[in-house]
Enzyme design. Structure first.
Site, short mmCIF file in Angstrom:
data_model
loop_
_atom_site.label_atom_id
_atom_site.label_comp_id
_atom_site.label_asym_id
_atom_site.label_seq_id
_atom_site.Cartn_x
_atom_site.Cartn_y
_atom_site.Cartn_z
N ASP A 48 2.41 1.59 -3.85
CA ASP A 48 1.65 2.08 -5.01
C ASP A 48 1.81 3.59 -5.18
OD1 ASP A 48 0.02 2.74 -2.84
OD2 ASP A 48 -1.76 1.69 -3.57
N ASP B 125 -7.01 3.81 -4.21
CA ASP B 125 -6.21 3.50 -3.02
C ASP B 125 -7.07 3.63 -1.76
OD1 ASP B 125 -4.34 3.39 -0.97
OD2 ASP B 125 -2.77 4.34 -2.14
N ASP C 20 0.83 -1.21 0.00
CA ASP C 20 0.00 0.00 0.00
C ASP C 20 0.87 1.26 0.00
OD1 ASP C 20 -2.05 1.79 0.15
OD2 ASP C 20 -2.66 1.28 2.18
N ASP D 1 -8.53 0.72 0.72
CA ASP D 1 -8.19 0.75 2.16
C ASP D 1 -9.42 0.41 2.99
OD1 ASP D 1 -5.62 1.51 1.59
OD2 ASP D 1 -5.86 3.59 2.21
C1 LIG Z 1 14.32 -4.57 2.30
C2 LIG Z 1 14.24 -3.48 3.21
C3 LIG Z 1 15.33 -2.62 3.44
C4 LIG Z 1 12.87 -3.03 3.40
C5 LIG Z 1 12.69 -1.79 4.21
C6 LIG Z 1 11.26 -1.47 4.29
C7 LIG Z 1 10.97 -0.57 5.46
C8 LIG Z 1 11.21 0.86 5.14
C9 LIG Z 1 9.61 -0.84 5.98
C10 LIG Z 1 8.59 0.20 5.69
C11 LIG Z 1 7.27 -0.37 5.88
C12 LIG Z 1 6.16 0.63 5.89
C13 LIG Z 1 6.28 1.76 4.94
C14 LIG Z 1 4.88 -0.13 5.59
C15 LIG Z 1 4.19 -0.48 6.79
C16 LIG Z 1 3.30 0.62 7.25
C17 LIG Z 1 2.00 0.10 7.63
C18 LIG Z 1 2.08 -0.74 8.84
C19 LIG Z 1 1.02 1.18 7.79
C20 LIG Z 1 0.15 1.40 6.56
O1 LIG Z 1 0.58 2.46 5.95
C21 LIG Z 1 -0.06 2.87 4.81
C22 LIG Z 1 0.98 3.49 3.97
C23 LIG Z 1 0.45 3.97 2.65
O2 LIG Z 1 -0.55 4.95 2.81
P1 LIG Z 1 -1.27 5.57 1.54
O3 LIG Z 1 -1.77 4.50 0.65
O4 LIG Z 1 -2.25 6.58 2.03
O5 LIG Z 1 -0.07 6.39 0.82
P2 LIG Z 1 0.61 6.24 -0.58
O6 LIG Z 1 0.20 5.03 -1.30
O7 LIG Z 1 2.05 6.48 -0.39
O8 LIG Z 1 0.05 7.52 -1.34
C24 LIG Z 1 -1.30 7.68 -1.74
C25 LIG Z 1 -1.28 8.61 -2.92
O9 LIG Z 1 -0.53 8.04 -3.99
C26 LIG Z 1 -1.16 8.27 -5.23
N1 LIG Z 1 -1.60 7.00 -5.85
C27 LIG Z 1 -1.72 5.88 -5.09
C28 LIG Z 1 -2.15 4.71 -5.71
C29 LIG Z 1 -2.45 4.69 -7.06
N2 LIG Z 1 -2.87 3.56 -7.69
N3 LIG Z 1 -2.32 5.80 -7.80
C30 LIG Z 1 -1.90 6.96 -7.21
O10 LIG Z 1 -1.79 7.98 -7.91
C31 LIG Z 1 -2.30 9.21 -4.96
O11 LIG Z 1 -1.84 10.52 -5.05
C32 LIG Z 1 -2.66 8.87 -3.52
O12 LIG Z 1 -3.32 9.93 -2.88
O13 LIG Z 1 1.60 4.53 4.69
C33 LIG Z 1 2.99 4.48 4.56
C34 LIG Z 1 3.67 5.47 5.40
C35 LIG Z 1 3.62 5.12 6.86
C36 LIG Z 1 2.75 6.10 7.57
C37 LIG Z 1 5.02 5.12 7.40
C38 LIG Z 1 5.13 4.29 8.64
C39 LIG Z 1 6.54 4.24 9.10
C40 LIG Z 1 6.77 3.28 10.20
C41 LIG Z 1 7.93 3.72 10.98
C42 LIG Z 1 6.90 1.91 9.63
C43 LIG Z 1 7.10 0.83 10.65
C44 LIG Z 1 6.75 -0.47 10.05
C45 LIG Z 1 7.22 -1.66 10.82
C46 LIG Z 1 7.85 -2.61 9.84
C47 LIG Z 1 6.07 -2.23 11.58
C48 LIG Z 1 6.34 -3.52 12.27
C49 LIG Z 1 5.63 -3.60 13.58
C50 LIG Z 1 5.09 -4.96 13.85
C51 LIG Z 1 5.14 -5.24 15.30
C52 LIG Z 1 3.75 -5.16 13.34
O1 LIG Z 2 -7.78 8.82 7.71
P1 LIG Z 2 -7.13 7.55 8.09
O2 LIG Z 2 -8.02 6.38 7.90
O3 LIG Z 2 -6.53 7.61 9.44
O4 LIG Z 2 -5.84 7.37 7.12
C1 LIG Z 2 -5.72 7.45 5.72
C2 LIG Z 2 -6.18 8.69 5.08
O5 LIG Z 2 -5.74 9.77 5.79
C3 LIG Z 2 -5.72 8.76 3.67
O6 LIG Z 2 -5.95 10.01 3.09
C4 LIG Z 2 -6.43 7.71 2.86
O7 LIG Z 2 -6.02 7.72 1.52
C5 LIG Z 2 -6.27 6.37 3.43
O8 LIG Z 2 -7.33 5.59 2.96
C6 LIG Z 2 -6.12 6.23 4.95
O9 LIG Z 2 -7.24 5.69 5.48
MG LIG Z 3 -4.10 2.12 0.39
MG LIG Z 4 -1.13 3.48 -1.04
#
Ligand SMILES: CC(C)CCC[C@@H](C)CCC[C@@H](C)CCC[C@@H](C)CCOC[C@@H](COP(=O)(O)OP(=O)(O)OC[C@H]1O[C@@H](n2ccc(N)nc2=O)[C@H](O)[C@@H]1O)OCC[C@H](C)CCC[C@H](C)CCC[C@H](C)CCCC(C)C
Ligand SMILES: O=P([O-])([O-])O[C@@H]1[C@@H](O)[C@H](O)[C@@H](O)[C@H](O)[C@@H]1O
Ligand SMILES: [Mg+2]
Ligand SMILES: [Mg+2]
Length: 189
Positions: free
Chosen positions: A68, A86, A65, A90
């Site tokens: 993408d 996206d 997620d 979700d």
């Molecule tokens: C091999 C290695 C070195 C690997 C390293 C990897 C590490 C860096 C691990 C990182 C993992 C982490 C990023 C993922 C886990 C996070 C997860 C638990 C939470 C969910 O987060 C969601 C995520 C994505 O959110 P969105 O979908 O809203 O955002 P985007 O997709 O980026 O943007 C949307 C935007 O894009 C455009 N778009 C999208 C799709 C599409 N088809 N077309 C498009 O145009 C459009 O503009 C859309 O509006 O959020 C990620 C960020 C997160 C907030 C960062 C969290 C950081 C945290 C410190 C990570 C800790 C993870 C850890 C591994 C957890 C383990 C704990 C365990 C006990 C469970």
């Molecule tokens: O609002 P929230 O659920 O905490 O977090 C997120 C939103 O802020 C984001 O804009 C949306 O693209 C996701 O679907 C996700 O849900």
């Molecule tokens: Mg998503």
């Molecule tokens: Mg995404």
């Protein structure tokens, strides 16, 4: 709110993963669909009372997620439909996972139901308030990243503990509902 701040810190890693995907010609929307499939698989595993495996698949799905959007931005392929896809997926993912947890009787279905309403309201409030002109409403103690990590962390502990993850997500989600309500009131009144 808290984890969102770390987006920039993990961007480099995410871009490194995404580069070969871009070379292979994968589109952001295909990656979004893949993320949903992983979430649905996770929900199915929860329904089979396999929370550890389910959480692992959900973690990979959450990473996908994040990929993408990264792929979309890196290749200049961000689209309004992609953003809609996206966010919509979700919601399907959040609903499916809680449904799977309830189906597997890992938690009382009424708790899962209240947690689902809280989670959906958090997302809906942001979307509706931003549409009304509030500006970015990424506020609150439990945004989606926090909700997912809490659920996964408790699921990893074991089958008897997944329910505490749902309790905590439910409580924090409802606190976030009030936090966002108040923030929206302040900005839109
Ligand atoms: C091999 C290695 C070195 C690997 C390293 C990897 C590490 C860096 C691990 C990182 C993992 C982490 C990023 C993922 C886990 C996070 C997860 C638990 C939470 C969910 O987060 C969601 C995520 C994505 O959110 P969105 O979908 O809203 O955002 P985007 O997709 O980026 O943007 C949307 C935007 O894009 C455009 N778009 C999208 C799709 C599409 N088809 N077309 C498009 O145009 C459009 O503009 C859309 O509006 O959020 C990620 C960020 C997160 C907030 C960062 C969290 C950081 C945290 C410190 C990570 C800790 C993870 C850890 C591994 C957890 C383990 C704990 C365990 C006990 C469970
Ligand atoms: O609002 P929230 O659920 O905490 O977090 C997120 C939103 O802020 C984001 O804009 C949306 O693209 C996701 O679907 C996700 O849900
Ligand atoms: Mg998503
Ligand atoms: Mg995404």
């Amino acid at each position: 709110m808290v984890l969102n701040k770390y987006r920039e810190n993990v961007r480099g890693y995410l871009e490194a993963i995404v580069k070969p995907l871009a070379k292979a010609g994968l589109t952001p929307n295909t990656v979004t669909v893949l993320g949903l499939i992983l979430s649905l698989l996770s929900a199915y595993l929860y329904s089979l009372r396999e929370p550890r495996l389910a959480a692992l698949v959900l973690l990979i799905g959450s990473l996908v997620d994040a990929l993408d959007g990264t792929l979309a931005r890196l290749t200049g392929k961000t689209s309004r439909f992609g953003a809609f896809l996206d966010s919509t997926f979700d919601r399907i993912s959040d609903g499916a996972v809680l449904f799977g947890i309830a189906l597997g009787s890992l938690v009382d279905w009424r708790v899962a139901f209240l947690t689902l309403i809280g989670s959906y309201l958090v997302s809906y409030e942001r979307c509706r308030a931003e549409l009304a002109g509030s500006g970015k409403l990424a506020v609150g103690i439990a945004e989606r990243a926090e909700r997912l990590i809490i659920l996964m962390a408790f699921s990893f502990i074991g089958v008897e503990y997944a329910k505490y993850g749902v309790y905590l997500v439910g409580i924090l989600a409802w606190i976030t509902v009030f936090q966002r309500f108040y923030a929206a009131y302040q900005r839109l009144k």
